[in-house]
Design a protein around this motif. Structure first.
Motif, PDB file in Angstrom:
ATOM      1  N   ASP A 123      47.940  47.513  22.138  1.00  0.00           N
ATOM      2  CA  ASP A 123      46.680  48.366  21.753  1.00  0.00           C
ATOM      3  C   ASP A 123      46.775  48.150  20.333  1.00  0.00           C
ATOM      4  OD1 ASP A 123      46.130  49.570  24.243  1.00  0.00           O
ATOM      5  OD2 ASP A 123      47.477  51.266  23.973  1.00  0.00           O
ATOM      6  N   LEU A 126      44.459  44.785  20.164  1.00  0.00           N
ATOM      7  CA  LEU A 126      43.633  44.568  21.224  1.00  0.00           C
ATOM      8  C   LEU A 126      42.290  45.631  20.989  1.00  0.00           C
ATOM      9  CD1 LEU A 126      45.102  43.476  24.608  1.00  0.00           C
ATOM     10  CD2 LEU A 126      44.019  42.056  22.716  1.00  0.00           C
ATOM     11  N   ILE A 127      42.660  46.767  20.760  1.00  0.00           N
ATOM     12  CA  ILE A 127      41.766  47.834  20.517  1.00  0.00           C
ATOM     13  C   ILE A 127      40.768  47.554  19.674  1.00  0.00           C
ATOM     14  CG2 ILE A 127      41.436  50.408  20.211  1.00  0.00           C
ATOM     15  CD1 ILE A 127      43.652  50.895  21.941  1.00  0.00           C
ATOM     16  N   TYR A 130      38.502  44.533  20.742  1.00  0.00           N
ATOM     17  CA  TYR A 130      37.631  44.782  22.093  1.00  0.00           C
ATOM     18  C   TYR A 130      37.567  46.045  22.352  1.00  0.00           C
ATOM     19  CZ  TYR A 130      39.366  39.945  22.344  1.00  0.00           C
ATOM     20  OH  TYR A 130      39.522  38.735  22.329  1.00  0.00           O
ATOM     21  N   ASN A 133      37.711  48.172  26.048  1.00  0.00           N
ATOM     22  CA  ASN A 133      37.977  47.192  26.993  1.00  0.00           C
ATOM     23  C   ASN A 133      39.573  46.479  26.699  1.00  0.00           C
ATOM     24  OD1 ASN A 133      35.462  47.433  28.425  1.00  0.00           O
ATOM     25  ND2 ASN A 133      34.868  45.926  27.555  1.00  0.00           N
ATOM     26  N   GLY A 134      39.768  46.452  25.373  1.00  0.00           N
ATOM     27  CA  GLY A 134      41.108  46.066  25.054  1.00  0.00           C
ATOM     28  C   GLY A 134      42.171  47.105  25.506  1.00  0.00           C
ATOM     29  N   THR A 138      45.179  46.426  28.168  1.00  0.00           N
ATOM     30  CA  THR A 138      46.472  46.704  27.884  1.00  0.00           C
ATOM     31  C   THR A 138      47.155  47.451  29.004  1.00  0.00           C
ATOM     32  OG1 THR A 138      45.955  46.716  25.627  1.00  0.00           O
ATOM     33  CG2 THR A 138      48.026  47.721  26.264  1.00  0.00           C
TER      34      THR A 138
END
Length: 171
Positions: A123, A126-127, A130, A133-134, A138
């Motif tokens: 997280d 990716l957050i 994205y 969606n990230g 996850t």
């Protein structure tokens, strides 16, 4: 999107509420064949029910989101990812409840701690890139790692805690 996807796991909660005490009763009574049969039945019920709901949600994803307002349709991809993550939970059926009911709660705790650590790390990376969606991706990764870990652990105990469609049972 998350609240809609979570409706899929309602079947999991209902079946586990009924199956959990039965797992404990059969395990501690030494009725291993009956226990595996109960585990197979609950896994099949969870998977088929969850898949049916998931297919409907996949098809109606934008419509479901639009109930909350047109601006929520942007969460369509996240909803699809979250539905997929919920399906990962349904494949392994009652694995977590099974481990709790047969006295393996410490192993389950350890698996969960590792998975939570991995998802927090994912997280974190990716957050920001994205967004929602990230976070949804996850969720899928966490669900896969959690359920695969539980299934492998249960397999080492000589039980099977997952359902594979179209596979003939040996029983």
């Amino acid at each position: 999107a998350f609240k809609i996807a979570t409706l899929i796991s309602l079947i999991l909660f209902v079946v586990n509420t009924i199956s959990g005490p039965k797992f404990s009763e059969l395990y501690w009574a030494g009725k291993h064949k009956e226990l595996q049969d109960t585990l197979d039945h609950s896994s099949k019920l969870i998977f088929i029910s969850s898949l049916s709901i998931a297919i409907i949600f996949y098809i109606l994803s934008k419509t479901l989101l639009s109930i909350f307002g047109e601006e929520f349709i942007v969460g369509d991809t996240a909803l699809i990812l979250l539905i997929t993550g919920q399906l990962m939970y349904s494949v392994s059926g009652s694995a977590g409840v099974f481990l709790n009911m047969i006295g393996r709660q410490l192993a389950l705790r350890n698996i969960i701690v590792v998975v939570v650590s991995i998802t927090i790390l994912l997280d974190y990376f990716l957050i920001p890139i994205y967004g929602m969606n990230g976070a949804a991706f996850t969720f899928i990764i966490g669900a896969i790692i959690l359920n695969l870990s539980m299934v492998i652990y249960i397999k080492k105990l000589n039980y099977r805690a997952f359902y594979i469609p179209f596979q003939r049972s040996n029983r």
